[in-house]
Write a protein that holds these residues in place. Structure first.
Motif, PDB file in Angstrom:
ATOM      1  N   ALA A  49       0.851  -1.194   0.000  1.00 55.62           N
ATOM      2  CA  ALA A  49       0.000   0.000   0.000  1.00 55.62           C
ATOM      3  C   ALA A  49       0.884   1.240   0.000  1.00 55.62           C
ATOM      4  CB  ALA A  49      -0.928   0.005   1.215  1.00 55.62           C
ATOM      5  N   GLU A  50       0.489   2.230  -0.777  1.00 55.56           N
ATOM      6  CA  GLU A  50       1.251   3.467  -0.859  1.00 55.56           C
ATOM      7  C   GLU A  50       1.022   4.311   0.395  1.00 55.56           C
ATOM      8  OE1 GLU A  50       1.401   4.657  -5.477  1.00 55.56           O
ATOM      9  OE2 GLU A  50      -0.593   4.736  -4.564  1.00 55.56           O
ATOM     10  N   ALA A  51       2.032   5.056   0.775  1.00 51.01           N
ATOM     11  CA  ALA A  51       1.939   5.979   1.898  1.00 51.01           C
ATOM     12  C   ALA A  51       2.960   7.093   1.671  1.00 51.01           C
ATOM     13  CB  ALA A  51       2.214   5.261   3.220  1.00 51.01           C
ATOM     14  N   ILE A  52       2.728   8.227   2.301  1.00 49.76           N
ATOM     15  CA  ILE A  52       3.620   9.373   2.180  1.00 49.76           C
ATOM     16  C   ILE A  52       4.150   9.704   3.574  1.00 49.76           C
ATOM     17  CG2 ILE A  52       3.744  11.836   1.641  1.00 49.76           C
ATOM     18  CD1 ILE A  52       1.378  11.306  -0.343  1.00 49.76           C
ATOM     19  N   HIS A  53       5.439   9.944   3.664  1.00 52.53           N
ATOM     20  CA  HIS A  53       6.067  10.398   4.913  1.00 52.53           C
ATOM     21  C   HIS A  53       6.947  11.589   4.551  1.00 52.53           C
ATOM     22  CE1 HIS A  53       7.831  10.203   8.928  1.00 52.53           C
ATOM     23  NE2 HIS A  53       8.970  10.504   8.326  1.00 52.53           N
ATOM     24  N   GLN A  54       6.680  12.738   5.159  1.00 51.32           N
ATOM     25  CA  GLN A  54       7.461  13.946   4.922  1.00 51.32           C
ATOM     26  C   GLN A  54       7.752  14.602   6.267  1.00 51.32           C
ATOM     27  OE1 GLN A  54       4.823  16.083   2.233  1.00 51.32           O
ATOM     28  NE2 GLN A  54       5.640  15.024   0.447  1.00 51.32           N
ATOM     29  N   VAL A 157       6.172  15.979  11.529  1.00 49.35           N
ATOM     30  CA  VAL A 157       6.338  14.599  11.095  1.00 49.35           C
ATOM     31  C   VAL A 157       4.988  14.227  10.504  1.00 49.35           C
ATOM     32  CG1 VAL A 157       6.844  12.230  11.787  1.00 49.35           C
ATOM     33  CG2 VAL A 157       8.051  14.145  12.885  1.00 49.35           C
ATOM     34  N   PHE A 158       4.957  14.167   9.188  1.00 51.20           N
ATOM     35  CA  PHE A 158       3.706  14.035   8.459  1.00 51.20           C
ATOM     36  C   PHE A 158       3.598  12.653   7.819  1.00 51.20           C
ATOM     37  CE2 PHE A 158       1.440  14.307   4.396  1.00 51.20           C
ATOM     38  CZ  PHE A 158       0.205  14.683   4.861  1.00 51.20           C
ATOM     39  N   ASP A 159       2.465  12.001   8.039  1.00 51.36           N
ATOM     40  CA  ASP A 159       2.193  10.708   7.415  1.00 51.36           C
ATOM     41  C   ASP A 159       0.803  10.742   6.795  1.00 51.36           C
ATOM     42  OD1 ASP A 159       4.502   8.885   8.050  1.00 51.36           O
ATOM     43  OD2 ASP A 159       4.033   9.650  10.055  1.00 51.36           O
ATOM     44  N   HIS A 160       0.727  10.269   5.570  1.00 52.92           N
ATOM     45  CA  HIS A 160      -0.541  10.235   4.835  1.00 52.92           C
ATOM     46  C   HIS A 160      -0.675   8.829   4.253  1.00 52.92           C
ATOM     47  CE1 HIS A 160      -3.231  12.292   1.544  1.00 52.92           C
ATOM     48  NE2 HIS A 160      -3.914  11.530   2.381  1.00 52.92           N
ATOM     49  N   ALA A 161      -1.756   8.138   4.604  1.00 49.06           N
ATOM     50  CA  ALA A 161      -1.957   6.760   4.148  1.00 49.06           C
ATOM     51  C   ALA A 161      -3.433   6.503   3.884  1.00 49.06           C
ATOM     52  CB  ALA A 161      -1.446   5.786   5.213  1.00 49.06           C
ATOM     53  N   GLY A 162      -3.689   5.442   3.149  1.00 46.21           N
ATOM     54  CA  GLY A 162      -5.061   5.013   2.903  1.00 46.21           C
ATOM     55  C   GLY A 162      -5.711   5.673   1.700  1.00 46.21           C
ATOM     56  N   PHE A 163      -4.939   6.400   0.910  1.00 53.75           N
ATOM     57  CA  PHE A 163      -5.500   7.055  -0.268  1.00 53.75           C
ATOM     58  C   PHE A 163      -5.565   6.054  -1.427  1.00 53.75           C
ATOM     59  CE2 PHE A 163      -1.086   8.288   0.482  1.00 53.75           C
ATOM     60  CZ  PHE A 163      -0.443   7.706  -0.604  1.00 53.75           C
ATOM     61  N   PRO A 164      -6.360   6.360  -2.462  1.00 52.92           N
ATOM     62  CA  PRO A 164      -6.482   5.447  -3.599  1.00 52.92           C
ATOM     63  C   PRO A 164      -5.120   5.165  -4.256  1.00 52.92           C
ATOM     64  CG  PRO A 164      -8.177   7.126  -3.702  1.00 52.92           C
ATOM     65  CD  PRO A 164      -7.237   7.526  -2.596  1.00 52.92           C
ATOM     66  N   GLY A 165      -4.937   3.945  -4.712  1.00 53.04           N
ATOM     67  CA  GLY A 165      -3.690   3.531  -5.350  1.00 53.04           C
ATOM     68  C   GLY A 165      -3.340   4.400  -6.551  1.00 53.04           C
ATOM     69  N   GLY A 166      -2.060   4.578  -6.738  1.00 53.52           N
ATOM     70  CA  GLY A 166      -1.573   5.346  -7.869  1.00 53.52           C
ATOM     71  C   GLY A 166      -1.555   6.849  -7.648  1.00 53.52           C
ATOM     72  N   LYS A 167      -1.931   7.316  -6.471  1.00 53.70           N
ATOM     73  CA  LYS A 167      -2.018   8.762  -6.191  1.00 53.70           C
ATOM     74  C   LYS A 167      -0.844   9.304  -5.386  1.00 53.70           C
ATOM     75  CE  LYS A 167      -6.385   9.201  -7.658  1.00 53.70           C
ATOM     76  NZ  LYS A 167      -6.698   9.867  -8.881  1.00 53.70           N
ATOM     77  N   ALA A 168       0.070   8.458  -4.937  1.00 54.20           N
ATOM     78  CA  ALA A 168       1.124   8.881  -4.013  1.00 54.20           C
ATOM     79  C   ALA A 168       1.999   9.995  -4.578  1.00 54.20           C
ATOM     80  CB  ALA A 168       1.991   7.688  -3.600  1.00 54.20           C
ATOM     81  N   GLU A 169       2.482   9.849  -5.776  1.00 56.56           N
ATOM     82  CA  GLU A 169       3.390  10.850  -6.342  1.00 56.56           C
ATOM     83  C   GLU A 169       2.696  12.206  -6.459  1.00 56.56           C
ATOM     84  OE1 GLU A 169       5.849  11.256 -10.440  1.00 56.56           O
ATOM     85  OE2 GLU A 169       5.925   9.289  -9.445  1.00 56.56           O
ATOM     86  N   HIS A 170       1.479  12.209  -6.980  1.00 55.16           N
ATOM     87  CA  HIS A 170       0.710  13.445  -7.137  1.00 55.16           C
ATOM     88  C   HIS A 170       0.445  14.097  -5.777  1.00 55.16           C
ATOM     89  CE1 HIS A 170      -2.374  16.235  -8.537  1.00 55.16           C
ATOM     90  NE2 HIS A 170      -3.173  15.739  -7.606  1.00 55.16           N
TER      91      HIS A 170
END
Length: 188
Positions: A49-54, A157-170
């Motif tokens: 699953a995709e996730a974002i950490h910034q 400390v930012f985490d974003h998860a659970g978004f629709p697949g293929g959207k991480a880069e955008h």
């Protein structure tokens, strides 16, 4: 006669070796059926699953950063400095409406981003049920902003998860251009 019955019962009862062997077979079959159940559970879990950490850092106190993210008037300034504003928002749309209570709704960037405040711990943490326009109905992700003191400034400390697949880069690029860069200008 009674002695013969006892002797006969003793001769027909399983030996200790037979009891241990029977128990081993019983536990072995439980293990095999448990392994099959675990295999089914393993198939149900996504390991990709995709996730974002910034971790952006700002030259402002945690209180100031928290206020900029949770106060509608301050966040309107973030919206006005964002790339989203440059690309155009719907005419007449409010740049930001933000509830400052857990469970309350928010609407950002003229309604393009909407959601609910799941947890608000002043000057420490913001957790949101977050969605972008264009997502399928009912699709929500979790965005978590943990505010950490870093010298005289604040690191999110930012985490974003659970978004629709293929959207991480955008989305990752959107966080930088529409949140972190304008927030840095505002707090500058």
């Amino acid at each position: 006669m009674n002695e013969r019955k006892n002797s006969s019962a003793f001769m027909n009862s399983p030996t200790r070796r037979q009891l241990i062997g029977g128990m081993a077979v019983a536990f072995g079959s439980l293990t095999v059926s448990s392994s099959a159940a675990w295999a089914r559970v393993e198939e149900e879990i996504s390991h990709s699953a995709e996730a974002i950490h910034q971790e952006p850092v700002f030259k402002a106190s945690r209180k100031r950063v928290y206020e900029a993210l949770t106060d509608a008037k301050q966040f309107e300034k973030v919206v006005m400095l964002s790339a989203a504003m440059k690309s155009g928002m719907a005419p007449g749309a409010k740049p930001a409406e933000i509830s400052r209570e857990a469970g309350g709704a928010f609407s950002l960037f003229g309604g393009y981003v909407t959601g609910r405040q799941l947890e608000l711990v002043p000057n420490e943490r913001i957790v949101q049920g977050w969605r972008a326009g264009g997502w399928d109905p009912g699709d929500y992700s979790i965005a978590k902003f943990q505010l950490v003191e870093q010298g005289a400034g604040t690191k999110i400390v930012f985490d974003h998860a659970g978004f629709p697949g293929g959207k991480a880069e955008h989305l990752a690029e959107g966080w930088k251009m529409n949140y972190w860069e304008p927030l840095e200008k505002l707090l500058g």
